[in-house]
Design a protein around this motif. Structure first.
Motif, mmCIF file in Angstrom:
data_model
loop_
_atom_site.group_PDB
_atom_site.id
_atom_site.type_symbol
_atom_site.label_atom_id
_atom_site.label_comp_id
_atom_site.label_asym_id
_atom_site.label_seq_id
_atom_site.Cartn_x
_atom_site.Cartn_y
_atom_site.Cartn_z
ATOM 1 N N ARG A 98 0.810 -1.222 0.000
ATOM 2 C CA ARG A 98 0.000 0.000 0.000
ATOM 3 C C ARG A 98 0.840 1.268 0.000
ATOM 4 N NH1 ARG A 98 -3.290 -2.994 3.818
ATOM 5 N NH2 ARG A 98 -2.206 -1.999 5.553
ATOM 6 N N VAL A 99 1.934 1.282 0.770
ATOM 7 C CA VAL A 99 2.616 2.563 1.005
ATOM 8 C C VAL A 99 3.889 2.774 0.192
ATOM 9 C CG1 VAL A 99 1.722 2.623 3.371
ATOM 10 C CG2 VAL A 99 4.065 1.810 2.955
ATOM 11 N N SER A 100 4.475 1.714 -0.358
ATOM 12 C CA SER A 100 5.807 1.869 -0.961
ATOM 13 C C SER A 100 5.784 1.787 -2.476
ATOM 14 C CB SER A 100 6.761 0.802 -0.409
ATOM 15 O OG SER A 100 6.451 -0.473 -0.936
ATOM 16 N N GLN A 101 6.816 2.371 -3.062
ATOM 17 C CA GLN A 101 7.043 2.246 -4.503
ATOM 18 C C GLN A 101 8.183 1.273 -4.806
ATOM 19 O OE1 GLN A 101 6.744 5.567 -2.997
ATOM 20 N NE2 GLN A 101 4.614 4.975 -3.353
ATOM 21 N N ARG A 102 9.089 1.097 -3.820
ATOM 22 C CA ARG A 102 10.207 0.157 -3.948
ATOM 23 C C ARG A 102 10.197 -0.765 -2.739
ATOM 24 N NH1 ARG A 102 12.460 0.022 -8.668
ATOM 25 N NH2 ARG A 102 14.591 -0.284 -7.913
ATOM 26 N N THR A 103 10.526 -2.021 -2.940
ATOM 27 C CA THR A 103 10.550 -2.975 -1.835
ATOM 28 C C THR A 103 11.846 -3.772 -1.869
ATOM 29 O OG1 THR A 103 8.140 -3.203 -1.707
ATOM 30 C CG2 THR A 103 9.431 -5.011 -0.826
ATOM 31 N N ALA A 104 12.417 -3.978 -0.679
ATOM 32 C CA ALA A 104 13.612 -4.797 -0.506
ATOM 33 C C ALA A 104 13.246 -5.979 0.381
ATOM 34 C CB ALA A 104 14.735 -3.983 0.128
ATOM 35 N N PHE A 105 13.526 -7.192 -0.094
ATOM 36 C CA PHE A 105 13.229 -8.399 0.666
ATOM 37 C C PHE A 105 14.509 -8.950 1.278
ATOM 38 C CE2 PHE A 105 12.886 -13.185 0.397
ATOM 39 C CZ PHE A 105 12.227 -13.330 1.611
ATOM 40 N N PHE A 106 14.523 -9.016 2.617
ATOM 41 C CA PHE A 106 15.673 -9.527 3.356
ATOM 42 C C PHE A 106 15.383 -10.945 3.852
ATOM 43 C CE2 PHE A 106 16.343 -5.016 3.508
ATOM 44 C CZ PHE A 106 17.705 -4.813 3.670
ATOM 45 N N HIS A 107 16.436 -11.782 3.868
ATOM 46 C CA HIS A 107 16.301 -13.133 4.417
ATOM 47 C C HIS A 107 17.654 -13.589 4.939
ATOM 48 C CE1 HIS A 107 15.694 -17.655 4.102
ATOM 49 N NE2 HIS A 107 14.759 -17.246 4.943
ATOM 50 N N LEU A 108 17.692 -13.949 6.225
ATOM 51 C CA LEU A 108 18.913 -14.442 6.868
ATOM 52 C C LEU A 108 20.106 -13.505 6.659
ATOM 53 C CD1 LEU A 108 18.605 -18.256 6.012
ATOM 54 C CD2 LEU A 108 17.938 -17.081 8.130
ATOM 55 N N GLY A 109 19.840 -12.201 6.751
ATOM 56 C CA GLY A 109 20.907 -11.214 6.653
ATOM 57 C C GLY A 109 21.268 -10.791 5.251
ATOM 58 N N HIS A 110 20.691 -11.453 4.251
ATOM 59 C CA HIS A 110 20.982 -11.123 2.852
ATOM 60 C C HIS A 110 19.850 -10.277 2.265
ATOM 61 C CE1 HIS A 110 24.386 -13.920 2.384
ATOM 62 N NE2 HIS A 110 23.699 -14.743 3.154
ATOM 63 N N LEU A 111 20.182 -9.401 1.336
ATOM 64 C CA LEU A 111 19.181 -8.738 0.516
ATOM 65 C C LEU A 111 18.928 -9.651 -0.684
ATOM 66 C CD1 LEU A 111 17.394 -6.332 -0.262
ATOM 67 C CD2 LEU A 111 19.395 -5.310 -1.371
ATOM 68 N N VAL A 112 17.785 -10.308 -0.684
ATOM 69 C CA VAL A 112 17.481 -11.302 -1.711
ATOM 70 C C VAL A 112 17.030 -10.635 -3.007
ATOM 71 C CG1 VAL A 112 15.985 -13.256 -2.321
ATOM 72 C CG2 VAL A 112 16.879 -13.020 0.016
ATOM 73 N N GLU A 113 16.172 -9.620 -2.857
ATOM 74 C CA GLU A 113 15.606 -8.985 -4.048
ATOM 75 C C GLU A 113 15.205 -7.557 -3.715
ATOM 76 O OE1 GLU A 113 12.007 -9.857 -7.295
ATOM 77 O OE2 GLU A 113 12.738 -11.461 -5.991
ATOM 78 N N TYR A 114 15.389 -6.667 -4.677
ATOM 79 C CA TYR A 114 15.042 -5.258 -4.487
ATOM 80 C C TYR A 114 14.532 -4.713 -5.816
ATOM 81 C CZ TYR A 114 15.707 -0.193 -3.852
ATOM 82 O OH TYR A 114 15.515 1.161 -3.797
ATOM 83 N N GLY A 115 13.351 -4.098 -5.801
ATOM 84 C CA GLY A 115 12.834 -3.566 -7.047
ATOM 85 C C GLY A 115 11.488 -2.892 -6.860
ATOM 86 N N ASP A 116 10.808 -2.683 -7.977
ATOM 87 C CA ASP A 116 9.496 -2.045 -7.982
ATOM 88 C C ASP A 116 8.513 -2.876 -7.150
ATOM 89 O OD1 ASP A 116 7.561 -0.067 -9.480
ATOM 90 O OD2 ASP A 116 6.661 -2.063 -9.652
ATOM 91 N N THR A 117 7.782 -2.207 -6.257
ATOM 92 C CA THR A 117 6.905 -2.921 -5.334
ATOM 93 C C THR A 117 5.856 -3.753 -6.057
ATOM 94 O OG1 THR A 117 7.213 -1.319 -3.550
ATOM 95 C CG2 THR A 117 5.200 -2.636 -3.481
ATOM 96 N N SER A 118 5.141 -3.134 -6.997
ATOM 97 C CA SER A 118 4.064 -3.867 -7.665
ATOM 98 C C SER A 118 4.607 -5.065 -8.426
ATOM 99 C CB SER A 118 3.284 -2.939 -8.601
ATOM 100 O OG SER A 118 4.146 -2.363 -9.572
#
Length: 270
Positions: free
Chosen positions: A230-250
């Motif tokens: 709802r609130v973001s345009q970009r999203t970063a997904f973290f897992h076990l200390g790593h940045l797994v994926e980062y990009g456009d939220t939708s």
């Protein structure tokens, strides 16, 4: 990475679309004693968008958020490696004034934490420390403007001398946001700002985030994926200390590139 490399890196988003980038992190590692909590994270925080950090509990998203204004400096045994820059300035350089940095990069915490002072003095505290008002009139103007931007003015304008701790939880969180923006920051960091609030107060904070977008660069940690959507345009997904994926939220929520992201979004773990 030198300043020119950072400047070059900041001209495009990961998808190759030109963006105005406020903060750039490259190969950031965070340790608490011997334990490594963040592992080689690189990310860009755009100036006029909301960036959400999502992931399961304990994945490092709040730890990474705290590196962006050196809040981990206050944790015994914490160590940060890598490069983090605000408008090209290395925020971990020995010459960086940490008090000034935290004025430029404000923080709103999970649990509302108003000072045991009046509503007025809560908002006036930062501007007074940083000498932003030359007179009582200027201070009153800053307080009123900050409370208006935080969507709280109409509710408290007749009770500015009341204690900030007497407000409801949602009002207290908006007071903390007003306190953060009173020093005219460039970035606002929010660490699960709605997790302690009821649905009505949460909706007001989300509406406020929409209104603040464009005036400040905003990064928000949330355990609520619907809120991130709802609130973001970009999203970063973290897992076990790593940045797994980062990009456009939708795009991430409809077509994630990584299997771990898809598994988390579809509820297979988390």
């Amino acid at each position: 990475m030198n300043a020119q490399n950072f400047a070059d890196a900041a001209t495009e988003s990961p998808a190759g679309t030109p963006r105005d980038i406020k903060m750039v992190a490259r190969d950031v590692n965070v340790y608490y004693g011997p334990k490594q909590a963040i592992k080689g994270v690189s990310i860009e925080i755009p100036t006029d968008e909301v960036t959400a950090f999502i992931g399961p509990s304990g994945c490092g998203k709040s730890t990474f958020l705290r590196t962006l204004n050196r809040m981990n400096d206050t944790v015994s045994g914490a160590r940060v490696e890598g490069d983090i820059r605000l408008d090209g300035e290395d925020i971990y350089d020995a010459s960086m004034d940490v008090v000034q940095l935290r004025a430029r990069v404000g923080m709103v915490f999970q649990k509302p934490n108003p000072f045991p002072k009046s509503i007025f003095e809560n908002v006036a505290y930062g501007p007074r420390i940083h000498g932003l008002a030359a007179s009582r009139g200027e201070m009153e103007q800053i307080v009123e403007q900050s409370l208006k931007r935080a969507g709280l003015w109409d509710e408290v304008k007749d009770r500015l001398n009341d204690s900030g701790t007497a407000l409801s939880g949602g009002q207290q969180q908006r007071l903390c946001i007003a306190r953060a923006i009173a020093v005219d920051p460039e970035v606002i960091l929010m660490d699960e700002p709605c997790s302690a609030l009821d649905p009505i107060a949460t909706a007001k904070i989300e509406e406020l985030i929409h209104e603040l977008r464009g005036r400040y660069a905003i990064a928000i940690v949330t355990h609520n994926m619907q809120q991130a959507a709802r609130v973001s345009q970009r999203t970063a997904f973290f897992h076990l200390g790593h940045l797994v994926e980062y990009g456009d939220t939708s795009e991430m929520f409809t077509n994630p590139r990584e299997q771990r992201t898809k598994d988390y979004i579809t509820g297979r773990y988390g």
